[in-house]
Design a protein around this motif. Structure first.
Motif, mmCIF file in Angstrom:
data_model
loop_
_atom_site.group_PDB
_atom_site.id
_atom_site.type_symbol
_atom_site.label_atom_id
_atom_site.label_comp_id
_atom_site.label_asym_id
_atom_site.label_seq_id
_atom_site.Cartn_x
_atom_site.Cartn_y
_atom_site.Cartn_z
ATOM 1 N N ILE A 116 26.872 9.338 15.338
ATOM 2 C CA ILE A 116 28.346 8.530 14.818
ATOM 3 C C ILE A 116 28.973 9.783 14.164
ATOM 4 C CG2 ILE A 116 29.315 6.816 13.226
ATOM 5 C CD1 ILE A 116 27.659 5.702 15.498
ATOM 6 N N LYS A 117 30.236 9.810 14.718
ATOM 7 C CA LYS A 117 31.213 11.055 14.311
ATOM 8 C C LYS A 117 32.242 10.643 13.458
ATOM 9 C CE LYS A 117 34.606 11.161 18.293
ATOM 10 N NZ LYS A 117 35.164 11.918 19.154
ATOM 11 N N GLY A 118 32.432 9.202 13.912
ATOM 12 C CA GLY A 118 33.706 8.657 12.690
ATOM 13 C C GLY A 118 33.515 7.268 12.416
ATOM 14 N N VAL A 119 33.932 6.980 11.134
ATOM 15 C CA VAL A 119 33.951 5.451 10.829
ATOM 16 C C VAL A 119 35.380 5.155 10.750
ATOM 17 C CG1 VAL A 119 33.305 4.039 8.966
ATOM 18 C CG2 VAL A 119 31.665 5.626 9.765
ATOM 19 N N TYR A 172 36.725 8.397 8.384
ATOM 20 C CA TYR A 172 35.733 8.962 7.523
ATOM 21 C C TYR A 172 34.532 9.440 8.488
ATOM 22 C CZ TYR A 172 38.499 7.083 3.963
ATOM 23 O OH TYR A 172 39.594 6.671 3.267
ATOM 24 N N SER A 173 33.960 10.566 7.968
ATOM 25 C CA SER A 173 32.575 10.832 8.690
ATOM 26 C C SER A 173 31.533 11.355 7.795
ATOM 27 C CB SER A 173 32.782 12.112 9.679
ATOM 28 O OG SER A 173 33.569 13.289 9.015
ATOM 29 N N ALA A 174 30.200 11.315 8.326
ATOM 30 C CA ALA A 174 29.122 11.754 7.169
ATOM 31 C C ALA A 174 28.099 12.048 8.238
ATOM 32 C CB ALA A 174 28.948 10.522 6.322
ATOM 33 N N ASP A 175 27.013 12.948 7.753
ATOM 34 C CA ASP A 175 25.680 13.152 8.340
ATOM 35 C C ASP A 175 25.008 11.916 8.619
ATOM 36 O OD1 ASP A 175 26.381 15.860 8.296
ATOM 37 O OD2 ASP A 175 25.413 16.128 6.323
ATOM 38 N N LYS A 219 36.617 -1.120 11.276
ATOM 39 C CA LYS A 219 36.895 -1.550 12.534
ATOM 40 C C LYS A 219 35.806 -1.085 13.543
ATOM 41 C CE LYS A 219 40.649 -3.414 12.974
ATOM 42 N NZ LYS A 219 41.014 -4.871 13.045
ATOM 43 N N ARG A 220 35.329 0.013 13.363
ATOM 44 C CA ARG A 220 34.465 0.427 14.436
ATOM 45 C C ARG A 220 33.845 1.872 14.239
ATOM 46 N NH1 ARG A 220 35.567 0.400 19.622
ATOM 47 N NH2 ARG A 220 34.650 2.333 20.173
ATOM 48 N N LEU A 221 32.758 2.128 14.774
ATOM 49 C CA LEU A 221 32.140 3.354 14.612
ATOM 50 C C LEU A 221 32.339 4.014 15.928
ATOM 51 C CD1 LEU A 221 28.564 1.905 13.073
ATOM 52 C CD2 LEU A 221 30.883 2.775 11.851
ATOM 53 N N GLU A 222 32.457 5.464 15.967
ATOM 54 C CA GLU A 222 32.924 6.279 17.113
ATOM 55 C C GLU A 222 31.859 7.221 16.949
ATOM 56 O OE1 GLU A 222 36.779 7.576 16.216
ATOM 57 O OE2 GLU A 222 37.918 5.664 17.104
ATOM 58 N N THR A 223 31.459 7.473 18.515
ATOM 59 C CA THR A 223 30.294 8.300 18.777
ATOM 60 C C THR A 223 30.641 9.708 19.024
ATOM 61 O OG1 THR A 223 29.883 7.386 21.029
ATOM 62 C CG2 THR A 223 28.587 6.660 19.099
ATOM 63 N N ASP A 224 30.032 10.885 19.220
ATOM 64 C CA ASP A 224 30.481 12.168 19.834
ATOM 65 C C ASP A 224 30.152 12.235 21.113
ATOM 66 O OD1 ASP A 224 27.693 12.411 20.198
ATOM 67 O OD2 ASP A 224 27.507 14.067 18.740
ATOM 68 N N ASN A 235 37.613 13.899 4.121
ATOM 69 C CA ASN A 235 37.180 12.603 4.446
ATOM 70 C C ASN A 235 35.562 12.793 5.213
ATOM 71 O OD1 ASN A 235 39.233 11.280 3.796
ATOM 72 N ND2 ASN A 235 39.963 10.920 5.834
ATOM 73 N N ARG A 236 34.974 13.800 4.772
ATOM 74 C CA ARG A 236 33.520 14.165 5.054
ATOM 75 C C ARG A 236 32.573 13.995 3.954
ATOM 76 N NH1 ARG A 236 30.663 14.663 9.816
ATOM 77 N NH2 ARG A 236 28.717 15.656 9.239
ATOM 78 N N TYR A 237 31.354 13.320 4.245
ATOM 79 C CA TYR A 237 30.411 13.020 3.394
ATOM 80 C C TYR A 237 29.228 13.251 3.880
ATOM 81 C CZ TYR A 237 34.150 10.542 0.611
ATOM 82 O OH TYR A 237 35.348 10.418 -0.055
ATOM 83 N N ASP A 238 28.138 13.283 2.992
ATOM 84 C CA ASP A 238 26.754 13.258 3.281
ATOM 85 C C ASP A 238 26.220 12.079 4.127
ATOM 86 O OD1 ASP A 238 26.034 16.103 2.529
ATOM 87 O OD2 ASP A 238 26.374 15.398 0.566
ATOM 88 N N ILE A 239 26.555 10.848 3.183
ATOM 89 C CA ILE A 239 26.085 9.610 3.557
ATOM 90 C C ILE A 239 27.393 8.599 3.281
ATOM 91 C CG2 ILE A 239 24.301 7.749 3.146
ATOM 92 C CD1 ILE A 239 22.969 9.711 1.504
ATOM 93 N N ILE A 240 27.532 7.879 4.396
ATOM 94 C CA ILE A 240 28.525 6.458 4.158
ATOM 95 C C ILE A 240 27.757 5.214 4.184
ATOM 96 C CG2 ILE A 240 30.253 5.188 5.562
ATOM 97 C CD1 ILE A 240 31.544 7.764 6.331
ATOM 98 N N ILE A 241 27.827 4.367 3.366
ATOM 99 C CA ILE A 241 27.225 3.116 3.307
ATOM 100 C C ILE A 241 28.182 2.020 3.190
ATOM 101 C CG2 ILE A 241 25.806 1.553 2.042
ATOM 102 C CD1 ILE A 241 24.629 3.976 0.486
ATOM 103 N N ILE A 242 27.898 1.240 4.555
ATOM 104 C CA ILE A 242 29.017 0.290 4.671
ATOM 105 C C ILE A 242 28.600 -1.060 4.268
ATOM 106 C CG2 ILE A 242 30.439 -0.919 6.436
ATOM 107 C CD1 ILE A 242 29.882 1.650 8.103
ATOM 108 N N GLY A 243 29.121 -1.389 3.068
ATOM 109 C CA GLY A 243 28.687 -3.001 2.585
ATOM 110 C C GLY A 243 27.885 -2.757 0.998
#
Length: 538
Positions: free
Chosen positions: A246-249, A260-263, A235-240, A4-12
């Motif tokens: 952002i550490k988790g989507v 999921y997570s991404a750089d 549902k939400r974005l989670e920070t470290d 579940n780790r990516y370089d980029i996550i795009i929401i939408g």
């Protein structure tokens, strides 16, 4: 176990997210695109005005709340391609002056942190990508461009050409509206677009409208490094622990929660839902919501002041594709009103079934069928100004609350008056000046509590700027408060201008995409994409 780790996550997947995904796809970086809904079903109902306009079958069934706590039923959808699936595909550049401070009758429209010249090459790329048809040099307010439109303007049908000629004789400068449709009028048998009457407001059954799904998402996912997950509600974005990353989507999918997570994380859910997502993601480090140390997230909501005006003529209007004519003579004002008024063009040709959902009250001897046969259906847009009290918030039950009070209304009333005056000057060869029976406002509410266009042109809720105290994003659309969060839908607008925002969202996504490619060390991919676009234009 799934990685579940990516370089980029795009929401939408709309104008911003879809365009960005397409631009980044050749980089080879692992990209995950998350879309709340699924593909629009390809079915005959796509072109049925009863299903689309009266039953609102493709609209989301969720409800929001207004400032008084009453339910709103937004005219929006959650499909791959976002609102571009149902848009009218009018793809305007903002005027050059729109990027600077403008004084309006109702107040000040603020300057942007970037200039028109910085965005101009990306406008050109976006016009090529979305196959925009238009003619340079006709629109008196048109900003400078280094290249022609990639396709010639969509021609006027006879009744619209007659009106264009009438306007020109009266001293106006009518022009062909730039539209993104895959139409080849020189080779109609090979043209993907069949020039039908179900374009504006409808999903295209033959995939000939330049929407973000057809043009961008379908192409992006051909690359092995790009994945699309549909029916995935973030549902939400989670920070470290530092609150800077952002550490988790957190995603609700198939009845369960996945992370999921991404750089880099890019939000593009539309100005209302993007603001709602950041507000719902509040935590100890960000108690007012992510990217919201300035308290501007959700504020300054804009959606334009829009109206549909029907001119009923003695002459019939058999036009099929009506959305070809525009008038911008009053965009920045006139001799008798020095303030900007806005833009005049057309909506798709209205039919009797659609009129059931909001017919104007006119002479009782006009049936819906007669009105539809004889109407010219104008679309008027005026700029609404950023007001911090026009905002998106989250209610106690988690519902979106949209608080909006219209402003700068004098400009819109003046624009309506200018159109009425222009219609009185038109001189029909058969009926003279008496051909047009007047202008009538068509109800845009369609059983809802907010105007349709108030959501269709949504922008401004996560504005960008150079000062972290008055903006949520920097000039590259990165959150001031976080190191890896970007926003590329219409949220970033500091002002709304008075033309459809879609092309500006697309162009900005390409601009931000180049920034992200540079940040990821993928400049070769950027150069490759730019060369591909140039080759397509040749």
């Amino acid at each position: 176990m799934t990685d579940n780790r990516y370089d980029i996550i795009i929401i939408g997947t709309g104008a911003g997210g879809g365009t960005l995904a397409y631009h980044l796809a050749p980089s080879g970086k692992r990209i995950l695109i998350l879309e709340r809904g699924d593909y629009v079903p390809r079915e005959k109902a796509n072109w049925d005005p009863q299903v689309v306009n009266v039953d609102a079958h493709y609209n989301t069934k969720e409800s929001w709340l207004d400032k008084d706590g009453k339910e709103l039923h937004p005219h929006t959808n959650y499909y791959v391609g976002g609102n571009t699936k149902f848009y009218g595909a009018a793809l305007f550049r903002l005027r050059k002056e729109d990027f600077g401070e403008l004084r309006h009758h109702g107040g000040i429209s603020p300057a942007w942190p970037i200039s028109y010249d910085e965005l101009e090459p990306y406008y050109t790329q976006a016009e090529n990508l979305y196959q925009v048809h238009g003619n340079r040099g006709e629109d008196p307010t048109e900003p400078p461009a280094k290249t022609p439109y990639p396709w010639p303007a969509v021609s006027h049908e006879p009744r619209i050409q007659q009106l264009s000629d009438d306007f020109a004789r009266s001293g106006l400068k009518p022009f062909h509206v730039p539209v993104g449709v895959m139409l080849d009028e020189k080779n109609p048998q090979k043209s993907r677009c069949i020039r039908c009457n179900t374009c504006d407001g409808f999903a295209c059954l033959v995939g000939a409208k330049s929407d973000a799904q057809v043009v961008c998402i379908d192409e992006a996912i051909k690359h092995s490094n790009v994945s699309l997950l549909t029916n995935s509600l973030v549902k939400r974005l989670e920070t470290d622990s530092s609150g800077r990353e952002i550490k988790g989507v957190l995603v609700e999918r198939n009845g369960s929660l996945e992370t999921y997570s991404a750089d880099l994380v890019v939000v593009s859910c539309g100005a209302i839902n993007s603001a709602a997502l950041l507000l719902r993601s509040a935590d100890d480090k960000h108690p007012r919501g992510l990217a919201n140390s300035s308290d501007v997230v959700g504020r300054h909501y804009m959606g334009h002041t829009n109206s549909v005006m029907m001119a009923i003529s003695k002459c019939p209007n058999p036009t099929i594709f009506q959305k070809t004519l525009g008038v911008n003579d009053f965009y920045f004002g006139s001799k008798d009103f020095e303030y900007p008024m806005g833009h005049i063009s057309f909506v798709g040709k209205l039919d009797a079934i659609t009129l059931k959902a909001g017919a104007p009250a006119i002479a009782p001897n006009f049936t819906l069928e007669l009105m539809a046969t004889h109407s010219l259906d104008f679309w008027l847009t005026s700029e609404d100004l950023p007001d911090p009290n026009n905002r998106v918030t989250i209610g106690r039950d988690g519902k979106i609350v949209l608080t909006y009070t219209p402003n700068n209304l004098e400009a819109h009333e003046r624009l309506q008056a200018k159109l009425k005056q222009a219609m009185k000057q038109t001189n029909c060869a058969i009926h003279g000046h008496e051909c047009h029976q007047g202008l009538f406002a068509r109800n845009l509410y369609v059983g809802q509590k907010i105007p349709l266009a108030g959501v269709a042109h949504q922008n401004g809720t996560i504005r960008f700027g150079n000062d972290p105290k008055t903006s949520a994003l920097d000039a590259n659309c990165k959150a001031h408060d976080l190191d890896n969060l970007y926003v590329v839908d219409g949220s970033f607008f500091p002002s709304s201008a008075a033309v459809n925002p879609a092309l500006t969202i697309m162009a900005n996504a390409l601009r931000v995409g180049d920034h992200l490619l540079g940040r990821l060390g993928a400049t070769s991919a950027r150069q490759s994409r730019n060369q591909e676009l140039v080759s397509t234009a040749d």
